[in-house]
Design a protein around this motif. Structure first.
Motif, PDB file in Angstrom:
ATOM      1  N   ARG A   1     -36.345  24.517 -47.085  1.00 29.98           N
ATOM      2  CA  ARG A   1     -37.279  25.234 -46.204  1.00 29.98           C
ATOM      3  C   ARG A   1     -38.510  25.774 -46.920  1.00 29.98           C
ATOM      4  O   ARG A   1     -39.612  25.743 -46.347  1.00 29.98           O
ATOM      5  CB  ARG A   1     -36.529  26.334 -45.450  1.00 29.98           C
ATOM      6  CG  ARG A   1     -35.739  25.758 -44.275  1.00 29.98           C
ATOM      7  CD  ARG A   1     -34.865  26.754 -43.589  1.00 29.98           C
ATOM      8  NE  ARG A   1     -34.163  26.145 -42.455  1.00 29.98           N
ATOM      9  CZ  ARG A   1     -33.011  26.583 -41.960  1.00 29.98           C
ATOM     10  NH1 ARG A   1     -32.430  27.655 -42.494  1.00 29.98           N
ATOM     11  NH2 ARG A   1     -32.446  25.960 -40.941  1.00 29.98           N
ATOM     12  N   PRO A   2     -38.416  26.268 -48.164  1.00 27.70           N
ATOM     13  CA  PRO A   2     -39.655  26.670 -48.841  1.00 27.70           C
ATOM     14  C   PRO A   2     -40.614  25.485 -49.047  1.00 27.70           C
ATOM     15  O   PRO A   2     -41.837  25.657 -48.964  1.00 27.70           O
ATOM     16  CB  PRO A   2     -39.163  27.227 -50.181  1.00 27.70           C
ATOM     17  CG  PRO A   2     -37.758  27.657 -49.917  1.00 27.70           C
ATOM     18  CD  PRO A   2     -37.221  26.660 -48.947  1.00 27.70           C
ATOM     19  N   ILE A   3     -40.070  24.307 -49.287  1.00 26.79           N
ATOM     20  CA  ILE A   3     -40.911  23.115 -49.433  1.00 26.79           C
ATOM     21  C   ILE A   3     -41.533  22.756 -48.091  1.00 26.79           C
ATOM     22  O   ILE A   3     -42.726  22.428 -48.010  1.00 26.79           O
ATOM     23  CB  ILE A   3     -40.083  21.940 -49.980  1.00 26.79           C
ATOM     24  CG1 ILE A   3     -39.490  22.287 -51.347  1.00 26.79           C
ATOM     25  CG2 ILE A   3     -40.948  20.679 -50.095  1.00 26.79           C
ATOM     26  CD1 ILE A   3     -38.539  21.244 -51.888  1.00 26.79           C
ATOM     27  N   PHE A   4     -40.737  22.850 -47.012  1.00 30.49           N
ATOM     28  CA  PHE A   4     -41.270  22.579 -45.675  1.00 30.49           C
ATOM     29  C   PHE A   4     -42.433  23.521 -45.350  1.00 30.49           C
ATOM     30  O   PHE A   4     -43.448  23.103 -44.782  1.00 30.49           O
ATOM     31  CB  PHE A   4     -40.185  22.736 -44.617  1.00 30.49           C
ATOM     32  CG  PHE A   4     -39.052  21.736 -44.699  1.00 30.49           C
ATOM     33  CD1 PHE A   4     -39.156  20.606 -45.496  1.00 30.49           C
ATOM     34  CD2 PHE A   4     -37.889  21.925 -43.971  1.00 30.49           C
ATOM     35  CE1 PHE A   4     -38.105  19.678 -45.568  1.00 30.49           C
ATOM     36  CE2 PHE A   4     -36.850  21.016 -44.029  1.00 30.49           C
ATOM     37  CZ  PHE A   4     -36.958  19.893 -44.829  1.00 30.49           C
ATOM     38  N   ALA A   5     -42.266  24.796 -45.714  1.00 30.57           N
ATOM     39  CA  ALA A   5     -43.322  25.777 -45.427  1.00 30.57           C
ATOM     40  C   ALA A   5     -44.607  25.433 -46.173  1.00 30.57           C
ATOM     41  O   ALA A   5     -45.719  25.544 -45.624  1.00 30.57           O
ATOM     42  CB  ALA A   5     -42.842  27.176 -45.798  1.00 30.57           C
TER      43      ALA A   5
END
Length: 415
Positions: free
Chosen positions: A25-29
């Protein structure tokens, strides 16, 4: 024939989804923060793909004992919906990779399977080169593999080479020159004989790397030439589920952008219903409808992935009839869900502008990309044929086609 069942630990039947998703999720953000600019300036997402590779995204379906996450097919597509909400180009760019992974998940365990699992676990990904354009008839393949002096060479050109510009390998649909049999050639991109061009000219999904790839005496290892008949039987459904997940992610992105922009908007119309647009009942209705369509699209997408998981497990169940039935179910589910998610995503991407003023059409915001991307994804496989196939199944029990091709037809004057 149904394959021998491996040890249950070697089947990817699922993991804890929240733990898995938290990793990405941090990469998606970060990916989401640059999506509009990449679309506006046509910047290929090399950094985003590299970050996903490094985090092991391409190996989520690989069994844990071989360095993957052991995710189920529904969990993979749930992740892809989240990724598509960040940037809908990326699931499509990785579509061929996960299909190639799935193929290796469906074969008996051997040294070749382990070698590919090791590549996937190390972050290597696979692109696609199947479609030929120009003077090519339906069913014709001009790309050939030929043997010379004990080595194998691939020659030909492909378009719609989605994801190949980011990949270490390309999954190429070709024929053996000596007998015309259909094969898949896994070709390393780390050679001069592979030339990739970023010449995709669609108005949507502009950074998927779907341009032309030329193969000029590209070397192919003999062990990487695979009879096409070996491909996993639910492959068509699996490929189409990527479009379903992408459309669901686009609808989610529309919902996010609509809610955020309405919440932060300060300008109001004199004939509106509230001193702040976020309190305007009619605008709330618009965003509520968009949110509901996004919810429905995601629910349909996740439900349609369940039959593909059953088809995967049935592959090792020693019951050919049950496996065939599971493959049929997976194909019908993917077709039905495409019809629904296409309509919902396109409707949401249009309705978005009913919640905002003229400033929403600013190129800086890039809100038009949601409709352009949804329309592009929905155009890959004609929905009218999907509807006919589903209808024929519902009425007559006619099984869906599991493979199809595109090319020049014989023409109106033929007999």
């Amino acid at each position: 024939m149904t394959a021998s069942r491996p040890d249950d630990n070697a089947l990817s039947t699922g993991t804890d989804y929240d733990t898995l998703a938290t990793r990405f999720r941090p990469i998606f953000a970060e990916i989401a923060s640059g999506a509009a600019q990449r679309d506006r300036e046509r910047i290929l997402p090399h950094e985003a793909i590299a970050a996903l590779k490094a985090a092991g995204f391409g190996a989520v379906r690989i069994p844990v004992q071989y360095g993957g996450a052991g995710a189920s097919i529904p969990q993979l597509f749930r992740l892809l919906i989240e990724l598509a909400a960040a940037d809908s180009n990326l699931p499509q760019a990785l579509r061929a990779h996960f299909a190639f992974v799935e193929d290796w998940l469906n074969v008996p365990s051997d040294a070749d399977q382990r070698a590919w699992f090791d590549r996937f676990a190390s972050g290597q990904i696979v692109g696609s080169a199947w479609t030929e354009v120009g003077d090519v008839a339906v069913g014709q393949t001009k790309t050939k593999v030929a043997q010379r002096d004990g080595r194998y060479f691939l020659n030909g050109s492909k378009y719609y080479s989605t994801g190949s510009i980011y990949a270490e390998w390309i999954d190429v649909y070709a024929q053996r020159e000596e007998d015309g049999s259909n094969i898949i050639a896994a070709v390393s991109t780390q050679q001069n004989g592979v030339v990739r061009e970023d010449d995709w000219d669609g108005f949507g999904q502009t950074t998927t790397g779907s341009g032309t790839t030329h193969f000029k005496d590209a070397v192919v290892e003999p062990r990487n030439i695979i009879d096409f008949s070996r491909r996993f039987k639910y492959q068509t459904a699996f490929y189409q589920l990527f479009h379903v997940a992408t459309l669901a992610g686009i609808a989610e992105a529309v919902k996010r952008d609509a809610a955020t922009l309405v919440r932060n908007r300060t300008r109001v119309y004199s004939h509106g219903n509230a001193p702040h647009v976020s309190e305007d009942a009619q605008i709330q209705q618009v965003v509520g409808e968009i949110a509901s369509w996004a919810y429905a699209a995601q629910a349909v997408a996740l439900q349609s992935a369940e039959p593909a998981q059953r088809a995967y497990v049935a592959r090792f169940g020693h019951d050919d009839a049950a496996e065939h039935a599971a493959n049929v179910e997976a194909e019908i589910a993917s077709a039905q869900s495409q019809l629904v998610t296409s309509e919902l995503a396109l409707r949401a991407a249009t309705h978005l502008f009913d919640a905002l003023g003229a400033s929403a059409i600013s190129k800086r915001l890039g809100l038009d990309r949601h409709w352009r991307n949804a329309r592009t994804v929905s155009s890959h496989n004609p929905l009218v044929y999907k509807a006919r196939i589903v209808g024929d199944w519902a009425i007559n029990g006619t099984e869906p086609p599991f493979e199809w091709q595109i090319g020049n037809g014989p023409g109106r004057g033929s007999k």
